[in-house]
Design a protein around this motif. Sequence first.
Motif, PDB file in Angstrom:
ATOM      1  N   MET A  11      36.104  36.321  36.574  1.00  0.00           N
ATOM      2  CA  MET A  11      35.233  35.249  37.047  1.00  0.00           C
ATOM      3  C   MET A  11      35.715  34.705  38.390  1.00  0.00           C
ATOM      4  O   MET A  11      34.921  34.173  39.174  1.00  0.00           O
ATOM      5  CB  MET A  11      35.168  34.136  35.997  1.00  0.00           C
ATOM      6  N   ALA A  12      37.013  34.856  38.661  1.00  0.00           N
ATOM      7  CA  ALA A  12      37.583  34.391  39.922  1.00  0.00           C
ATOM      8  C   ALA A  12      37.559  35.468  41.003  1.00  0.00           C
ATOM      9  O   ALA A  12      38.097  35.260  42.098  1.00  0.00           O
ATOM     10  CB  ALA A  12      39.020  33.916  39.696  1.00  0.00           C
ATOM     11  N   GLY A  13      36.969  36.637  40.691  1.00  0.00           N
ATOM     12  CA  GLY A  13      36.831  37.688  41.690  1.00  0.00           C
ATOM     13  C   GLY A  13      37.888  38.768  41.647  1.00  0.00           C
ATOM     14  O   GLY A  13      37.954  39.617  42.551  1.00  0.00           O
ATOM     15  N   PHE A  14      38.724  38.775  40.609  1.00  0.00           N
ATOM     16  CA  PHE A  14      39.750  39.802  40.452  1.00  0.00           C
ATOM     17  C   PHE A  14      39.326  40.803  39.379  1.00  0.00           C
ATOM     18  O   PHE A  14      38.368  40.581  38.648  1.00  0.00           O
ATOM     19  CB  PHE A  14      41.087  39.159  40.075  1.00  0.00           C
ATOM     20  N   ASP A  15      40.067  41.893  39.272  1.00  0.00           N
ATOM     21  CA  ASP A  15      39.771  42.916  38.266  1.00  0.00           C
ATOM     22  C   ASP A  15      40.438  42.642  36.931  1.00  0.00           C
ATOM     23  O   ASP A  15      39.914  43.024  35.885  1.00  0.00           O
ATOM     24  CB  ASP A  15      40.208  44.301  38.766  1.00  0.00           C
ATOM     25  N   ASP A  16      41.603  42.008  36.959  1.00  0.00           N
ATOM     26  CA  ASP A  16      42.364  41.854  35.723  1.00  0.00           C
ATOM     27  C   ASP A  16      43.416  40.768  35.927  1.00  0.00           C
ATOM     28  O   ASP A  16      43.571  40.221  37.030  1.00  0.00           O
ATOM     29  CB  ASP A  16      43.014  43.178  35.325  1.00  0.00           C
ATOM     30  N   ALA A  17      44.155  40.497  34.838  1.00  0.00           N
ATOM     31  CA  ALA A  17      45.178  39.463  34.862  1.00  0.00           C
ATOM     32  C   ALA A  17      46.566  40.074  34.695  1.00  0.00           C
ATOM     33  O   ALA A  17      46.760  41.018  33.927  1.00  0.00           O
ATOM     34  CB  ALA A  17      44.923  38.450  33.750  1.00  0.00           C
ATOM     35  N   LEU A  18      47.523  39.523  35.413  1.00  0.00           N
ATOM     36  CA  LEU A  18      48.931  39.894  35.301  1.00  0.00           C
ATOM     37  C   LEU A  18      49.677  38.687  34.748  1.00  0.00           C
ATOM     38  O   LEU A  18      49.655  37.609  35.346  1.00  0.00           O
ATOM     39  CB  LEU A  18      49.495  40.290  36.666  1.00  0.00           C
ATOM     40  N   THR A  63      47.697  36.558  38.896  1.00  0.00           N
ATOM     41  CA  THR A  63      48.739  36.167  37.962  1.00  0.00           C
ATOM     42  C   THR A  63      48.325  34.913  37.192  1.00  0.00           C
ATOM     43  O   THR A  63      47.531  34.095  37.660  1.00  0.00           O
ATOM     44  CB  THR A  63      50.071  35.888  38.680  1.00  0.00           C
ATOM     45  N   CYS A  64      48.871  34.800  35.987  1.00  0.00           N
ATOM     46  CA  CYS A  64      48.657  33.616  35.167  1.00  0.00           C
ATOM     47  C   CYS A  64      49.893  33.403  34.307  1.00  0.00           C
ATOM     48  O   CYS A  64      50.708  34.317  34.134  1.00  0.00           O
ATOM     49  CB  CYS A  64      47.401  33.760  34.297  1.00  0.00           C
TER      50      CYS A  64
END
Length: 247
Positions: A131-138, A104-105
Motif C-alpha cells: 500500500m506504501a508503494g513497495f513490493d514486500d516487507a523486510l 523495513t518494519c
Amino acid sequence: MSGAPINYGHFTSMLVERGRVRGLARHLERLERDAWVVFGRGVAEGDVRAAIREAVAGDEVVAVKVTVVAPEYDPRDQVVAEDLEVVVQAFPPRGDAGPLKVRTCGYRRDLPQVKHVGTFGLFYQRRLARMAGFDDALFAPDDEVAEGSTWNICFRDAAGTIVWPSAPALPGVSTALIQNGLSRLGHKHEIRQITLDDLAGFEAAFASNALAPVRSISGIDEHDYAEDAETAALLRRAHDLVPEERV
C-alpha cells in the motif's frame, strides 16, 4: 474438534521437478524438528514422502506446500497430540519475478526459527508495504535486519563477501544450500549483525526462498542497489551444487 481450521501447525514449501527436490533432506529435517517443537512428537518421513508423491503424480514441475497438523488438537487442552496429519497442496509454479523493492518494519515473527502457520502478521506487513508503494516487507525489529516476509536476505559487501544477518530468523533451506555451496566453491561468506545503519554500506542484496532461490533486491527503504548479475549467478551456482533427491 478438527485441527485444520485452527491456526496451529507448521509447514515447508518446495519445488518438485519430475519427482525430485533439491534439498529434500533438509525439508524433511525441518518437518521433523518443527513437529517436536510444535507438537512434542515427530512426523513419519514415509508419510511425508507418500503424501508428496500422491499430490504431484504426473506433474513435471509443481510448487508444493506440506503442512503438518493435529486433527484432534484442542487449544483448551495442551496434552501432546496423538496423531499428526500431513496435508499436501500443489500449485503451478510462478514464473521468474523481477527485483524486489522492500520496506523495513519493526515486526518480528512469533517463534521465528519455526516455519509455522501463524502467517497473519507477516502477510499484513506485506500488505502495508504494498500500500506504501513497495513490493514486500523486510523485518527489522529493534533496527536489526532479520528476514523478509517469506524469504531470507543476504548482502554482498564491497570486498565481495556474502553476508547474512544474525538476528533470529527462519533457517531457510535455500539459504543453507547456498551457504554450503559457497563453502565448497571457496567463496567467502559470513553471518553477522546487520543494523539499518549498515544498509548503505552494501553493494547488492538478494532474497531467497525455496520457490525463488535467488532474487535480486533493488532497494530497501531509501537505499538503492544496482543489479548484480555476477553475484546472482554465483549464488545460483552455489545453490545448485546440491543434487536433487527423489521424493
